[in-house]
Design an enzyme around this catalytic site. Structure first.
Site, PDB file in Angstrom:
ATOM      1  N   GLY A  23       2.984   8.771 -20.141  1.00 42.11           N
ATOM      2  CA  GLY A  23       2.815   7.535 -19.382  1.00 42.11           C
ATOM      3  C   GLY A  23       1.396   7.308 -18.902  1.00 42.11           C
ATOM      4  O   GLY A  23       0.887   6.179 -18.931  1.00 42.11           O
ATOM      5  N   SER A  46      -0.038   3.680  -9.032  1.00 40.84           N
ATOM      6  CA  SER A  46      -1.491   3.772  -8.840  1.00 40.84           C
ATOM      7  C   SER A  46      -2.218   3.950 -10.165  1.00 40.84           C
ATOM      8  O   SER A  46      -3.436   3.729 -10.244  1.00 40.84           O
ATOM      9  CB  SER A  46      -1.827   4.934  -7.904  1.00 40.84           C
ATOM     10  OG  SER A  46      -1.441   6.167  -8.487  1.00 40.84           O
ATOM     11  N   ASP A  90       5.612  12.870  -7.056  1.00 40.01           N
ATOM     12  CA  ASP A  90       5.925  13.844  -8.109  1.00 40.01           C
ATOM     13  C   ASP A  90       6.521  15.142  -7.573  1.00 40.01           C
ATOM     14  O   ASP A  90       7.058  15.932  -8.351  1.00 40.01           O
ATOM     15  CB  ASP A  90       4.669  14.162  -8.931  1.00 40.01           C
ATOM     16  CG  ASP A  90       4.359  13.067  -9.941  1.00 40.01           C
ATOM     17  OD1 ASP A  90       5.240  12.234 -10.197  1.00 40.01           O
ATOM     18  OD2 ASP A  90       3.233  13.047 -10.466  1.00 40.01           O
TER      19      ASP A  90
END
Length: 407
Positions: free
Chosen positions: A69, A145, A290
Site C-alpha cells: 500500500g 497520512s 499499526d
C-alpha cells in the site's frame, strides 16, 4: 505455509537485531530516486521495501506493487511528476479495493495526468508523468497520512516546491513529522504549522549517508511477548530514544502492561515489571494505528479489558483489521465490539487452545497473535505473510525459544 506454535512457559533472554523501519526506508527510497546523492544504511528487508526498490528501477510500462500500500501511494505521486514516463500502476486484488481517490484528486489539482483503468477511485492507475503547473494543493486531513507524505516527498523536486493545505483535523501526525524530518536531513527547507505544510524546491543536495532506525512496529510484538512472559527481558537493536516513528509510543503504552523500556546506546531492553493496569481505558491510537492489533491481543492474553479509539484507517489496510481482530479473538474465546473507529475488548479468563488464526493477507495479524503461544498452543494460517514487513519474524521467535513448526 501454516505454522504451529506449541505453548511454552517462558522465553530466553536474548538480543535481536530488528530490520530498518519500513516507513523510513520507503520514504528514503523515493528521496534517493530524486536525489541519487543519498546513501541509505540499515534499509528494511521487508517485501514492501523490495517492491519499492524494484518499481523505482523499472523501465517497463506496467508496475505491479502487489500488496504494498505504501508503494502504491508514494509511487503514484512519484510517477505523476516523472516527466515523459507513462506507467500502468497496479497491484493485488486487495490493492484494487483500497481507495486512492483523495491522492489522485490532489495530484490532478497540480495538473498531473492520471486516469483510472478500472473502478473510479481505485487502482490500477494510468499515469502520464509531467511537470506540475501549480505549487499549491488542498486535501482532507483525516485520511491516511501516506497520501500527504506522498505529496511531501515529491515536493522538493517541483520547480516552485509545494504548499499543502490540510482540511479538517489532522490524523497520524507522527508520520507527517517523520517525512518532514527526513526532508530536513537531506537539506530541504520544510515546515509543518497547524494545517499548512510548506516545502521548498531543492535542485540538488550534498552527498549524505542516512541510517534507518529499526522498526518500532516490529518491536511491538516483543513488547507483547515480554508482557505475556514471566519475569523475562529481550534486547532489541538498533533504536534511539528520540525516534521519528510514531510507534515509539509503545514504550509508554506498555508500561501500563508491565513492560519497562530501558534505552542504551543503539538498543532498547524490554523488561518485565510488576506494574500492571486493570484495564486500558480510551487509548487514542490515531497517531499509531499499526500497533492496535498487538495491543488488543496482549490485553486479551493478559485477561484485561481495553478500549481503543482513533482506528478509522484500519478499515482500509491489507484487510479490515477491526473486523478481523473481532473474528479471530472471538474464536479464541474473547468478546469484542467494534465500530468504524473503535475496538472494545472485554476481559477473558481463558484462552482456547489449538485455534487456527486466519491472517487475511495481513502480516500484522500473523505477528500480533503469535505471542499467545505463551498462554496456549496456537496455529497461524498463511504465516509466510510476515515477509511483507518482517521476513525474519519466525526465525527470531525460534531464537527466543518459541517452538515454531510448519504444518
Amino acid at each position: 505455509m501454516d505454522v504451529r506454535l506449541d505453548c511454552i512457559s517462558n522465553i530466553e533472554n536474548k538480543e535481536l537485531k530488528i530490520t530498518g523501519s519500513k516507513s523510513e526506508s520507503n520514504r528514503l527510497l523515493i528521496l534517493q530516486a530524486l536525489y541519487p546523492e543519498i546513501t541509505i544504511r540499515n534499509l528494511s528487508n521487508s517485501d514492501d521495501s523490495k517492491v519499492m526498490q524494484k518499481a523505482l528501477q523499472s523501465t517497463g510500462e506496467e508496475v505491479d506493487i502487489h500488496h504494498a500500500g505504501t508503494a502504491m501511494r508514494f509511487l503514484t505521486a512519484y510517477f505523476a511528476c516523472k516527466e515523459g514516463r507513462e506507467v500502468l500502476l497496479t497491484g493485488s486484488k486487495r490493492m484494487k479495493q483500497r481507495p486512492i481517490k483523495v491522492l489522485v484528486e490532489a495530484l490532478r489539482q497540480l495538473g498531473c495526468d492520471i486516469e483510472y483503468e478500472g473502478e473510479e477511485g481505485y487502482p490500477p492507475l494510468r499515469i502520464k508523468g509531467s511537470i506540475p503547473n501549480s505549487n499549491e494543493v488542498s486535501l482532507k486531513a483525516d485520511v491516511s497520512s501516506q497520501y500527504i507524505s506522498a505529496l511531501m516527498l515529491i515536493a522538493p523536486s517541483l520547480p516552485e516546491g509545494l504548499k499543502i493545505c490540510l482540511l479538517g483535523k489532522v490524523t497520524s501526525v507522527p508520520y507527517i513529522n517523520m517525512t518532514i524530518s527526513l526532508l530536513r536531513d537531506i537539506g530541504v527547507v520544510a515546515s509543518f504549522d497547524g494545517n499548512n505544510i510548506q516545502i521548498s524546491h531543492k535542485k540538488e543536495i550534498a552527498p549524505v549517508s542516512l541510517v534507518v532506525e529499526s522498526d518500532w512496529s516490529s518491536a511491538s510484538y516483543f513488547y507483547s511477548i515480554v508482557a505475556l512472559s514471566d519475569n523475562r527481558s529481550v534486547s532489541l537493536g538498533s533504536y534511539k530514544d528520540h525516534s521519528y516513528q510514531g510507534d515509539a509510543s509503545l514504550a509508554e503504552i506498555y508500561r501500563q502492561l508491565g513492560v519497562e523500556t530501558i534505552f542504551s546506546e543503539h538498543q532498547i531492553t524490554l523488561k518485565k515489571t510488576d506494574t500492571l493496569t486493570q484495564e486500558i481505558k480510551a487509548l487514542d491510537l490515531s497517531n499509531s494505528p499499526d500497533i492496535a492489533q498487538t495491543i488488543a491481543v496482549t490485553c486479551f492474553g493478559l485477561g484485561l479489558a481495553c478500549y481503543l479509539t482513533g482506528l478509522h484507517t484500519l478499515k482500509i489496510k491489507e484487510t479490515d483489521r477491526l473486523e478481523a481482530l473481532k473474528t479471530e479473538i472471538e474464536k479464541l474465546g474473547g468478546k469484542v465490539e467494534v465500530t468504524n473507529d473503535t475496538l472494545k475488548l472485554f476481559p477473558t479468563e481463558n484462552v482456547l487452545e489449538n485455534i487456527t488464526i486466519n491472517t487475511y493477507d495481513d502480516h500484522r495479524m500473523a505477528m500480533a497473535f503469535a505471542p499467545l503461544a505463551l498462554r496456549k498452543s496456537i496455529q497461524i494460517h498463511e504465516a509466510e505473510v510476515v515477509s511483507k514487513s518482517y521476513p525474519d519474524f519466525w526465525s527470531d521467535l525460534n531464537e527466543l525459544g518459541f517452538k515454531v513448526s510448519e504444518i
